[in-house]
Write an enzyme that holds these catalytic residues in place. Structure first.
Site, PDB file in Angstrom:
ATOM      1  N   CYS A  91       0.383  72.524 -45.506  1.00  0.00           N
ATOM      2  CA  CYS A  91       1.112  73.584 -44.797  1.00  0.00           C
ATOM      3  C   CYS A  91       0.166  74.383 -43.891  1.00  0.00           C
ATOM      4  O   CYS A  91      -0.311  73.856 -42.903  1.00  0.00           O
ATOM      5  CB  CYS A  91       1.851  74.451 -45.824  1.00  0.00           C
ATOM      6  SG  CYS A  91       3.169  75.439 -45.096  1.00  0.00           S
ATOM      7  N   HIS A  98       4.715  70.558 -49.709  1.00  0.00           N
ATOM      8  CA  HIS A  98       3.815  71.092 -50.738  1.00  0.00           C
ATOM      9  C   HIS A  98       3.780  70.194 -51.975  1.00  0.00           C
ATOM     10  O   HIS A  98       4.573  70.394 -52.894  1.00  0.00           O
ATOM     11  CB  HIS A  98       4.303  72.489 -51.156  1.00  0.00           C
ATOM     12  CG  HIS A  98       4.052  73.539 -50.133  1.00  0.00           C
ATOM     13  ND1 HIS A  98       2.932  74.335 -50.139  1.00  0.00           N
ATOM     14  CD2 HIS A  98       4.780  73.938 -49.071  1.00  0.00           C
ATOM     15  CE1 HIS A  98       2.976  75.187 -49.124  1.00  0.00           C
ATOM     16  NE2 HIS A  98       4.093  74.962 -48.450  1.00  0.00           N
ATOM     17  N   GLU A 108       1.715  70.337 -54.345  1.00  0.00           N
ATOM     18  CA  GLU A 108       1.335  71.121 -55.539  1.00  0.00           C
ATOM     19  C   GLU A 108       2.542  71.784 -56.196  1.00  0.00           C
ATOM     20  O   GLU A 108       2.472  72.198 -57.342  1.00  0.00           O
ATOM     21  CB  GLU A 108       0.257  72.159 -55.173  1.00  0.00           C
ATOM     22  CG  GLU A 108       0.748  73.442 -54.533  1.00  0.00           C
ATOM     23  CD  GLU A 108       1.094  73.305 -53.044  1.00  0.00           C
ATOM     24  OE1 GLU A 108       1.161  72.160 -52.547  1.00  0.00           O
ATOM     25  OE2 GLU A 108       1.292  74.341 -52.393  1.00  0.00           O
TER      26      GLU A 108
END
Lengths: 89, 217
Positions: free
Chosen positions: B86, B194, B196
């Protein structure tokens, strides 16, 4: 040392879609202003700097514009530069 | 074997990355303050999401001058793996480690939702555990994720097999539905989604695990 006043005008390159400009254009229509064929939004960096002479000032501003103020992949810039008149006591 | 997560003023996914890497995947992880130049002992570095230096001027424009990134450029030249997520992807393009730029979403809206992606290339270690055209679901959360590049750059990306991930339903107007790209060598990956946030089953979905696991090969 001479002082210079500069304005760097940053705009999106013509090939890059400007959704904020499009939104403003449609708002302009709602305001009753018709006939706008182009509306693109950029930004202005207004600064003063000291340099030995105008060509030195231009060199510094070109570096700043190319490396910091714009991303050349999506943006163009143009420069307005003038000496700041020295005030006399 | 350990990884570093860069922390800029304004980063806000740094702790999420540590939780995903260390908490979920047992990858030893340490934070790297933006002023450090010490990347010794690290196998990979993550540039996390957020709003580095307030994203003033342009996303990633100021972060590019951080001392840690001088070391990062050398790290990449030595073959170290770097993952930009990002805002981290935006920083990598500003830094010139990846081509192109990321700009305002076509809709002008900040988009926060799950995005369906396809694996476009499994050439690099990042996606080697997948087959081409595999589907992945990863969250996206950005206002400026519209990938832009010149036609020449797009051809180069295609020739280099450097388009890693594409959106199935392009949410932001990115050129060629691009969600993530690698450099030619393949040790740098930048992506808007994302991974994560898709490592802990408690928060729904673990499709991001493969990407983070590949930080350590």
């Amino acid at each position: 040392m001479p002082r210079f006043h500069a304005r760097v005008l940053v705009s999106l390159r013509p090939s890059v879609l400007d959704p904020a400009g499009e939104a403003a254009r449609s708002a302009a229509n709602r305001l009753g202003v018709e006939g706008i064929s182009k509306l693109r939004i950029g930004k202005v960096v207004d600064l003063e700097l000291e340099a030995d002479n105008e060509s030195e000032a231009r060199k510094q501003l070109e570096l700043l514009s190319d490396r910091l103020f714009t991303n050349p992949v999506i943006e163009d810039w143009s420069l307005e530069l003038q000496p700041v008149p020295t005030t006399t006591a | 074997m350990s990884i570093g997560v860069v922390v800029f003023p304004g980063s806000n996914c740094d702790r999420d990355v540590r939780w995903a890497a260390q908490g979920c995947l047992n990858i030893p992880t340490r934070f790297l303050w933006h002023e450090t130049r010490d990347l010794n002992g690290l196998d990979a570095v993550v540039l996390p999401g957020g709003f580095s230096y307030g994203d003033y001027l342009r996303c990633g424009a100021i972060a590019r001058f951080a001392p840690v990134l001088e070391s990062l450029v050398e790290f990449v030249a030595r073959g170290g793996r770097v993952l930009g997520i990002c805002n981290g992807f935006q920083v990598l393009t500003e830094l010139g480690l990846l081509p192109g730029a990321l700009t305002r979403n076509r809709s002008l809206h900040f988009i926060c939702e799950d995005a369906l992606l396809t694996v476009e290339s499994n050439r690099t270690p990042w996606l080697m555990s997948h087959q081409r055209k595999d589907a992945l679901t990863l969250p996206i959360a950005h206002g400026e994720g519209r990938y832009q590049c010149s036609d020449e750059t797009l051809c180069q990306l295609q020739d280099d097999d450097a388009i890693a991930l594409r959106y199935v339903n392009n949410p932001n107007g990115s050129v060629a539905d691009i969600a993530g790209i690698t450099n030619k060598t393949g040790n740098v990956l930048g992506l808007m989604p994302h991974p994560e946030r898709a490592c802990d089953p408690v928060i729904g979905g673990v499709d991001g695990r493969g990407l983070l696991q590949s930080l350590l090969g």
